[in-house]
Design a protein around this motif. Sequence first.
Motif, PDB file in Angstrom:
ATOM      1  N   VAL A 334      38.248  30.919  34.266  1.00 38.02           N
ATOM      2  CA  VAL A 334      38.806  32.123  34.887  1.00 38.02           C
ATOM      3  C   VAL A 334      40.285  32.278  34.535  1.00 38.02           C
ATOM      4  CG1 VAL A 334      39.270  33.290  37.083  1.00 38.02           C
ATOM      5  CG2 VAL A 334      37.160  31.978  36.770  1.00 38.02           C
ATOM      6  N   LYS A 335      40.665  33.519  34.271  1.00 35.49           N
ATOM      7  CA  LYS A 335      42.063  33.857  34.025  1.00 35.49           C
ATOM      8  C   LYS A 335      42.435  35.030  34.911  1.00 35.49           C
ATOM      9  CE  LYS A 335      45.358  35.233  30.434  1.00 35.49           C
ATOM     10  NZ  LYS A 335      45.532  35.537  28.985  1.00 35.49           N
ATOM     11  N   GLU A 336      43.538  34.899  35.642  1.00 33.63           N
ATOM     12  CA  GLU A 336      43.980  35.973  36.525  1.00 33.63           C
ATOM     13  C   GLU A 336      44.998  36.849  35.808  1.00 33.63           C
ATOM     14  OE1 GLU A 336      45.426  34.346  40.142  1.00 33.63           O
ATOM     15  OE2 GLU A 336      43.412  33.873  40.921  1.00 33.63           O
ATOM     16  N   CYS A 337      44.763  38.150  35.859  1.00 31.80           N
ATOM     17  CA  CYS A 337      45.646  39.121  35.226  1.00 31.80           C
ATOM     18  C   CYS A 337      46.103  40.126  36.270  1.00 31.80           C
ATOM     19  CB  CYS A 337      44.934  39.843  34.080  1.00 31.80           C
ATOM     20  SG  CYS A 337      44.351  38.759  32.771  1.00 31.80           S
ATOM     21  N   ALA A 338      47.394  40.341  36.318  1.00 30.92           N
ATOM     22  CA  ALA A 338      47.961  41.245  37.322  1.00 30.92           C
ATOM     23  C   ALA A 338      48.383  42.550  36.670  1.00 30.92           C
ATOM     24  CB  ALA A 338      49.150  40.592  38.008  1.00 30.92           C
ATOM     25  N   ILE A 339      47.974  43.640  37.296  1.00 25.73           N
ATOM     26  CA  ILE A 339      48.443  44.977  36.925  1.00 25.73           C
ATOM     27  C   ILE A 339      49.102  45.558  38.160  1.00 25.73           C
ATOM     28  CG2 ILE A 339      47.799  47.277  36.151  1.00 25.73           C
ATOM     29  CD1 ILE A 339      45.537  46.145  34.632  1.00 25.73           C
ATOM     30  N   GLY A 340      50.399  45.620  38.127  1.00 23.75           N
ATOM     31  CA  GLY A 340      51.124  46.033  39.320  1.00 23.75           C
ATOM     32  C   GLY A 340      50.914  45.024  40.435  1.00 23.75           C
ATOM     33  N   SER A 341      50.484  45.491  41.565  1.00 20.45           N
ATOM     34  CA  SER A 341      50.270  44.620  42.716  1.00 20.45           C
ATOM     35  C   SER A 341      48.831  44.127  42.814  1.00 20.45           C
ATOM     36  CB  SER A 341      50.627  45.368  44.007  1.00 20.45           C
ATOM     37  OG  SER A 341      49.840  46.547  44.131  1.00 20.45           O
ATOM     38  N   LYS A 342      47.966  44.552  41.895  1.00 16.72           N
ATOM     39  CA  LYS A 342      46.558  44.181  41.954  1.00 16.72           C
ATOM     40  C   LYS A 342      46.259  43.089  40.931  1.00 16.72           C
ATOM     41  CE  LYS A 342      41.917  46.152  42.187  1.00 16.72           C
ATOM     42  NZ  LYS A 342      41.124  47.399  42.183  1.00 16.72           N
ATOM     43  N   THR A 343      45.504  42.079  41.338  1.00 15.03           N
ATOM     44  CA  THR A 343      45.162  40.951  40.471  1.00 15.03           C
ATOM     45  C   THR A 343      43.663  40.958  40.188  1.00 15.03           C
ATOM     46  OG1 THR A 343      46.970  39.626  41.371  1.00 15.03           O
ATOM     47  CG2 THR A 343      45.228  38.459  40.207  1.00 15.03           C
ATOM     48  N   PHE A 344      43.313  40.768  38.915  1.00 12.49           N
ATOM     49  CA  PHE A 344      41.918  40.720  38.484  1.00 12.49           C
ATOM     50  C   PHE A 344      41.625  39.308  37.984  1.00 12.49           C
ATOM     51  CE2 PHE A 344      43.281  45.059  38.096  1.00 12.49           C
ATOM     52  CZ  PHE A 344      42.183  45.825  38.471  1.00 12.49           C
ATOM     53  N   ALA A 345      40.553  38.701  38.495  1.00 11.06           N
ATOM     54  CA  ALA A 345      40.110  37.380  38.036  1.00 11.06           C
ATOM     55  C   ALA A 345      39.011  37.585  37.005  1.00 11.06           C
ATOM     56  CB  ALA A 345      39.611  36.544  39.207  1.00 11.06           C
ATOM     57  N   LEU A 346      39.324  37.301  35.746  1.00 13.12           N
ATOM     58  CA  LEU A 346      38.402  37.554  34.646  1.00 13.12           C
ATOM     59  C   LEU A 346      37.690  36.271  34.254  1.00 13.12           C
ATOM     60  CD1 LEU A 346      40.656  39.834  32.388  1.00 13.12           C
ATOM     61  CD2 LEU A 346      39.138  40.490  34.269  1.00 13.12           C
ATOM     62  N   GLY A 347      36.374  36.357  34.142  1.00 15.49           N
ATOM     63  CA  GLY A 347      35.565  35.210  33.743  1.00 15.49           C
ATOM     64  C   GLY A 347      35.072  35.347  32.315  1.00 15.49           C
ATOM     65  N   TRP A 348      33.755  35.208  32.123  1.00 16.39           N
ATOM     66  CA  TRP A 348      33.199  35.282  30.773  1.00 16.39           C
ATOM     67  C   TRP A 348      33.393  36.646  30.131  1.00 16.39           C
ATOM     68  CZ3 TRP A 348      32.572  31.306  27.987  1.00 16.39           C
ATOM     69  CH2 TRP A 348      32.138  30.092  28.518  1.00 16.39           C
ATOM     70  N   GLU A 349      33.615  37.670  30.957  1.00 18.22           N
ATOM     71  CA  GLU A 349      33.781  39.006  30.390  1.00 18.22           C
ATOM     72  C   GLU A 349      34.953  39.094  29.425  1.00 18.22           C
ATOM     73  OE1 GLU A 349      35.338  39.153  34.707  1.00 18.22           O
ATOM     74  OE2 GLU A 349      33.696  38.247  33.586  1.00 18.22           O
ATOM     75  N   ARG A 350      35.961  38.270  29.616  1.00 16.10           N
ATOM     76  CA  ARG A 350      37.121  38.351  28.716  1.00 16.10           C
ATOM     77  C   ARG A 350      36.809  37.753  27.344  1.00 16.10           C
ATOM     78  NH1 ARG A 350      40.926  33.832  28.870  1.00 16.10           N
ATOM     79  NH2 ARG A 350      40.073  32.071  30.051  1.00 16.10           N
ATOM     80  N   PHE A 351      35.783  36.914  27.237  1.00 17.41           N
ATOM     81  CA  PHE A 351      35.361  36.382  25.940  1.00 17.41           C
ATOM     82  C   PHE A 351      34.264  37.235  25.309  1.00 17.41           C
ATOM     83  CE2 PHE A 351      37.008  32.531  28.083  1.00 17.41           C
ATOM     84  CZ  PHE A 351      37.956  32.159  27.155  1.00 17.41           C
TER      85      PHE A 351
END
Length: 556
Positions: A334-351
């Motif tokens: 998992v990799k967490e990516c922040a856009i503004g004040s919102k954080t997205f936890a990305l799993g296999w979808e990022r690969f």
Amino acid sequence: GDPKMDDDVHCITLDLLPEECLIHIMCQLSAVDNAAVARSSKLLRDAAYSDFVWRELCVREMHGASLDFNESVLGSFSHPDAQPIKKTPSLSRQISSASGAPWREVYRTTTKSLALTLCVDTGRGYAKFGLANAGTPLVLQICQPNAECSQDTLYPSVLRRLSLRRSQLSDYSAIVSEPFVLATQAGARQRQAWRADVEHRLLQGYGFRRLAIVDSASLCLFAHKLTSGVVMNIGFGRTFIVPVLAGNIVRSAVRGLNLSGMELTQHMAELLHRAGHHLAWAPAWGVDRPLPPVTVARNLKELGAEVFPTSLRDHLGCSPFMLSSVLARTDAPVKECAIGSKTFALGWERFVCAEILFHDDGTEEEGPNDPLHKGVVAAINAAVKAVANGEVEDVASSGEDLRAELLKRIVLSGGSATMPGLPERLAREINEIVKPCHPPRASPRSPAPAAAKPAAVAAAGESVPVLCGKVAVYPAHASDTSTWLGASMLAGTSTFATHWAVRTPKNAAGGAGACRLEDSGEEEEEDSNEGLENMGQESDEGQESDEGQESDEGQE
């Protein structure tokens, strides 16, 4: 100690130092400091005027360093966008520049050229622009949604952002990159029309003093200190693979693939939706409506998408496009990516997003649906065939030697090409294809392929190629600035003003075309020496030099 020896020590002066020592000292100084020291004595003035000193200044301050001092002398190879330079004995001497001019003159002219040359990388998604001495370009978004300008309003927007007025443009040169889509053999008529339109706009319309239009593939190679190689551009609408030999595009070998940054963004949006992410998001600074989901998906792709080191099918044990089962796995890094004040936890979808770049449908027939690695190999094979058929002249190597050289010069370009892990995976996949074609001569057994070395950045900010077996892949520069960097380096070369520019015809105001700088060496030399005070021609009576003033002007 011995008084006599002390007297001998105190008697050592600059006059007793070898000339090589004085020149070495001068090489440690800046141009301004050299000018100041040159005023102190005739001895130091002669050392400060040494051509070797000024060559070191040019190298240190990156005046044409990517081309004047490396693989090929810029202008001495036959690039279609430049006039050929007559090869003279001076070009073979290390102390001479590509133009054959003294290095002190090169320093003055290139300093001025870097400050007065506008570099524009036209693109379908984003355009990069800025003066050549800026270091990094500014960016204008062309793609929708939220486009800042269109192709038709690009140049007015660029001039407005740089606060350049029309009355100033007669002092400026411009370098404009020719889009990758025009590199194909079938695009000859469209290419000529596009170039004529750019020349008419910038020369007759805006009144630029000089204009150089150079294909984007060559500029990407220049940014990596190369003049031959295979450039793979993952653009907004399509991917183009362009082989270039000694500055000439092998147009019959150019390949276009139906892979693009836009397709990656759409695929990422679908993956995020299937993974349960809510893409509706509005900035905190009071925008009435949220950003479009495709914009959020694009930002998350740029922040979090990565290329898996090996095939996801082999790693997962199933097709990576069986989204229900893949996205349900709990072993995702998992990799967490922040856009503004919102954080997205990305799993296999990022690969999974990047896996479409290497998806092979199993067909042996070459076509636009090929994955990246097959497209690159097909372009290299076509380039080798074109040389064998005599389509390309003045190429030093051919056959297997040429194929081996091109495999070591694969250059990435485009915004999506900056995706982490792409150079390593591409090098590995290509090596798997060509490995059977290049067995080692010393042993009948083929060794295991070398692991791809990760991309690195040299101390001077230069990209280091990723190596895997017999394949070398040059990573794209950060923020997709390769094309613009190549243009800025071209502006600082000793041959730019006289061999890479076109000018407005004196007697053809308002014409649609522009003529090359033919037989204009004397005119350009007068321009470059305007305002100079005949440095180095003072008499031996210690007449004061104007070096300081000239170097100060160069620094400005």
